[in-house]
Design a protein around this motif. Structure first.
Motif, PDB file in Angstrom:
ATOM      1  N   ILE A   2     -88.245 -50.084  27.650  1.00 46.44           N
ATOM      2  CA  ILE A   2     -87.340 -49.087  28.493  1.00 46.44           C
ATOM      3  C   ILE A   2     -86.938 -47.966  27.541  1.00 46.44           C
ATOM      4  N   LYS A   3     -87.202 -46.857  27.804  1.00 50.95           N
ATOM      5  CA  LYS A   3     -86.747 -45.611  26.855  1.00 50.95           C
ATOM      6  C   LYS A   3     -85.433 -45.243  27.603  1.00 50.95           C
ATOM      7  N   ALA A   4     -84.374 -44.942  26.774  1.00 50.64           N
ATOM      8  CA  ALA A   4     -83.042 -45.002  27.511  1.00 50.64           C
ATOM      9  C   ALA A   4     -82.334 -43.685  26.401  1.00 50.64           C
ATOM     10  N   ALA A   5     -81.125 -43.187  26.968  1.00 42.17           N
ATOM     11  CA  ALA A   5     -80.340 -42.138  26.144  1.00 42.17           C
ATOM     12  C   ALA A   5     -79.000 -42.742  26.277  1.00 42.17           C
ATOM     13  N   LYS A  26     -86.575 -54.862  24.472  1.00 45.09           N
ATOM     14  CA  LYS A  26     -86.740 -54.529  25.643  1.00 45.09           C
ATOM     15  C   LYS A  26     -86.296 -52.949  25.948  1.00 45.09           C
ATOM     16  N   LEU A  27     -85.531 -52.573  25.118  1.00 45.73           N
ATOM     17  CA  LEU A  27     -84.731 -50.938  25.295  1.00 45.73           C
ATOM     18  C   LEU A  27     -84.807 -50.362  24.005  1.00 45.73           C
ATOM     19  N   GLN A  28     -84.778 -49.088  23.904  1.00 42.59           N
ATOM     20  CA  GLN A  28     -84.979 -48.437  22.936  1.00 42.59           C
ATOM     21  C   GLN A  28     -84.218 -46.968  23.149  1.00 42.59           C
ATOM     22  N   PHE A  29     -83.446 -46.596  22.464  1.00 41.15           N
ATOM     23  CA  PHE A  29     -82.754 -45.273  22.419  1.00 41.15           C
ATOM     24  C   PHE A  29     -83.772 -44.110  21.837  1.00 41.15           C
ATOM     25  N   VAL A  64     -86.943 -40.246  29.022  1.00 42.95           N
ATOM     26  CA  VAL A  64     -85.708 -41.132  29.492  1.00 42.95           C
ATOM     27  C   VAL A  64     -85.917 -41.555  30.736  1.00 42.95           C
ATOM     28  N   GLN A  65     -85.756 -42.951  30.940  1.00 43.13           N
ATOM     29  CA  GLN A  65     -85.883 -43.833  32.087  1.00 43.13           C
ATOM     30  C   GLN A  65     -84.535 -44.352  32.273  1.00 43.13           C
ATOM     31  N   ALA A  66     -83.445 -44.567  31.649  1.00 41.12           N
ATOM     32  CA  ALA A  66     -82.200 -45.066  31.819  1.00 41.12           C
ATOM     33  C   ALA A  66     -81.016 -44.550  30.967  1.00 41.12           C
ATOM     34  N   ILE A  67     -79.858 -44.447  31.308  1.00 36.65           N
ATOM     35  CA  ILE A  67     -78.860 -43.694  30.655  1.00 36.65           C
ATOM     36  C   ILE A  67     -77.923 -44.867  30.478  1.00 36.65           C
ATOM     37  N   VAL A  68     -77.289 -44.674  29.520  1.00 32.87           N
ATOM     38  CA  VAL A  68     -76.090 -45.716  28.971  1.00 32.87           C
ATOM     39  C   VAL A  68     -74.965 -44.856  28.557  1.00 32.87           C
ATOM     40  N   LEU A  69     -74.056 -44.952  29.560  1.00 38.70           N
ATOM     41  CA  LEU A  69     -72.579 -44.189  29.242  1.00 38.70           C
ATOM     42  C   LEU A  69     -71.700 -45.037  28.611  1.00 38.70           C
ATOM     43  N   LYS A  88     -82.583 -41.912  37.712  1.00 40.92           N
ATOM     44  CA  LYS A  88     -82.699 -42.847  36.421  1.00 40.92           C
ATOM     45  C   LYS A  88     -81.593 -44.066  36.665  1.00 40.92           C
ATOM     46  N   ALA A  89     -81.942 -45.298  36.067  1.00 43.04           N
ATOM     47  CA  ALA A  89     -81.122 -46.415  36.105  1.00 43.04           C
ATOM     48  C   ALA A  89     -79.834 -46.026  34.967  1.00 43.04           C
ATOM     49  N   VAL A  90     -78.795 -46.634  35.386  1.00 46.85           N
ATOM     50  CA  VAL A  90     -77.501 -46.327  34.668  1.00 46.85           C
ATOM     51  C   VAL A  90     -76.791 -47.613  34.320  1.00 46.85           C
TER      52      VAL A  90
END
Length: 302
Positions: A2-5, A26-29, A64-69, A88-90
């Motif tokens: 998963i590509k995330a911000a 599983k996840l990369q920023f 970006v597929q997902a956002i991490v706040l 996008k997933a959050v």
């Protein structure tokens, strides 16, 4: 993968990035958002992601597929809604919001758009609490009657940021930083509360807070409980669940103590894990299973 911000690169945002980047399978920023661009460029370069100054730029990034706040508490609900509407997933650091109405609004936005939402409750992944839940589920404690919890730490002093000292950002003093983890465990163990009585005592004002929170619970299923949190006191974590056949205590990250009738006591010590990595990986699994996120990616690329 998963590509995330990652949005918010203060102390805790960097802590998340340090736990995940190059370590998760599983996840990369791939994108970071900060208002301190110049001060963060070197950090972003070492972590291998690009930088921007706004959430809007991260949402517009087709990779970006997902956002991490990891942003101030008062921003969470509006940002979750914004991310959900972008398809996008959050993942939102705790607390999800500062009011029940805002929390419901954020969750509803994710339900409407069908995107996953995760909340930063990494203590769920501590080996001590995992074992505590296993013991409770086994029925070994009999009927659950009472829960106790306490979580204090010095983070409000060691990692102070001016926004964290604002009453508008930290109502209930230590509840937003530590007490919420105990509250999360209580909700899982005892369910919804029927009556809550709380007191807050301030011992010092300023950039290095000194205060205590004490909360007494009566849950709808007739379980009783109490919770405590002290800001600026050295790290201490404990959740203790009492039944009519025994009790189980999660003490710090890696120790669980089981006490049964007849004087039988068992102390279990577990290897420490990176609970932040574990919770982000669990979120990534949820994103990977969600077809709406992948369909939104295809739509944007077509």
């Amino acid at each position: 993968m998963i590509k995330a911000a990652i949005v918010g690169l203060g102390w805790w945002g960097k802590n998340i990035a340090d736990a995940v980047q190059g370590k998760s399978t599983k996840l990369q920023f791939v994108h970071g958002v900060t208002q301190e661009l110049d001060a963060t460029r070197d950090y972003a370069k070492t972590k291998g992601f690009r930088l921007s100054a706004t959430l809007e730029e991260a949402l517009a990034d087709p990779e970006v597929q997902a956002i991490v706040l990891a942003t101030p508490h008062s921003l969470h609900a509006d940002q979750v809604v914004q991310v959900a509407r972008a398809g996008k997933a959050v993942f939102c650091e705790k607390p999800l919001s500062l009011t029940r109405a805002d929390a419901q609004r954020a969750v509803d936005a994710c339900k409407v758009t069908g995107v996953p939402i995760g909340v930063g409750q990494n203590k769920r992944f501590w080996p001590s609490t995992v074992e505590m839940r296993r013991v409770i589920a086994s029925g070994a404690l009999g009927r659950i009657m009472h829960v106790e919890g306490h979580y204090s730490n010095e983070h409000s002093s060691k990692f102070f940021a001016p926004w964290r000292d604002l009453p508008s950002e930290t109502p209930g003093a230590g509840m937003t930083g530590t007490g919420i983890h105990i509250l999360d465990a209580f909700a899982n163990i005892a369910g919804p509360a029927e009556k809550i009585t709380a007191q807050f005592i301030a011992h010092r004002e300023g950039a290095d807070p000194r205060d205590t929170v004490s909360v007494l619970f009566k849950f709808k299923n007739n379980i009783s409980g109490f919770l405590g949190a002290v800001r600026a006191s050295p790290l201490y974590f404990r959740i203790h669940v009492f039944g009519d056949e025994g009790s189980v205590e999660a003490l710090d990250e890696t120790r669980t103590i089981i006490r049964l009738k007849g004087g039988k006591t068992e102390v279990k010590d577990f290897p420490k894990i990176d609970s932040v990595l574990a919770e982000i990986d669990a979120f990534a699994d949820a994103v990977a299973r969600n077809p709406n996120v992948w369909l939104a990616m295809v739509d944007r690329k077509s």
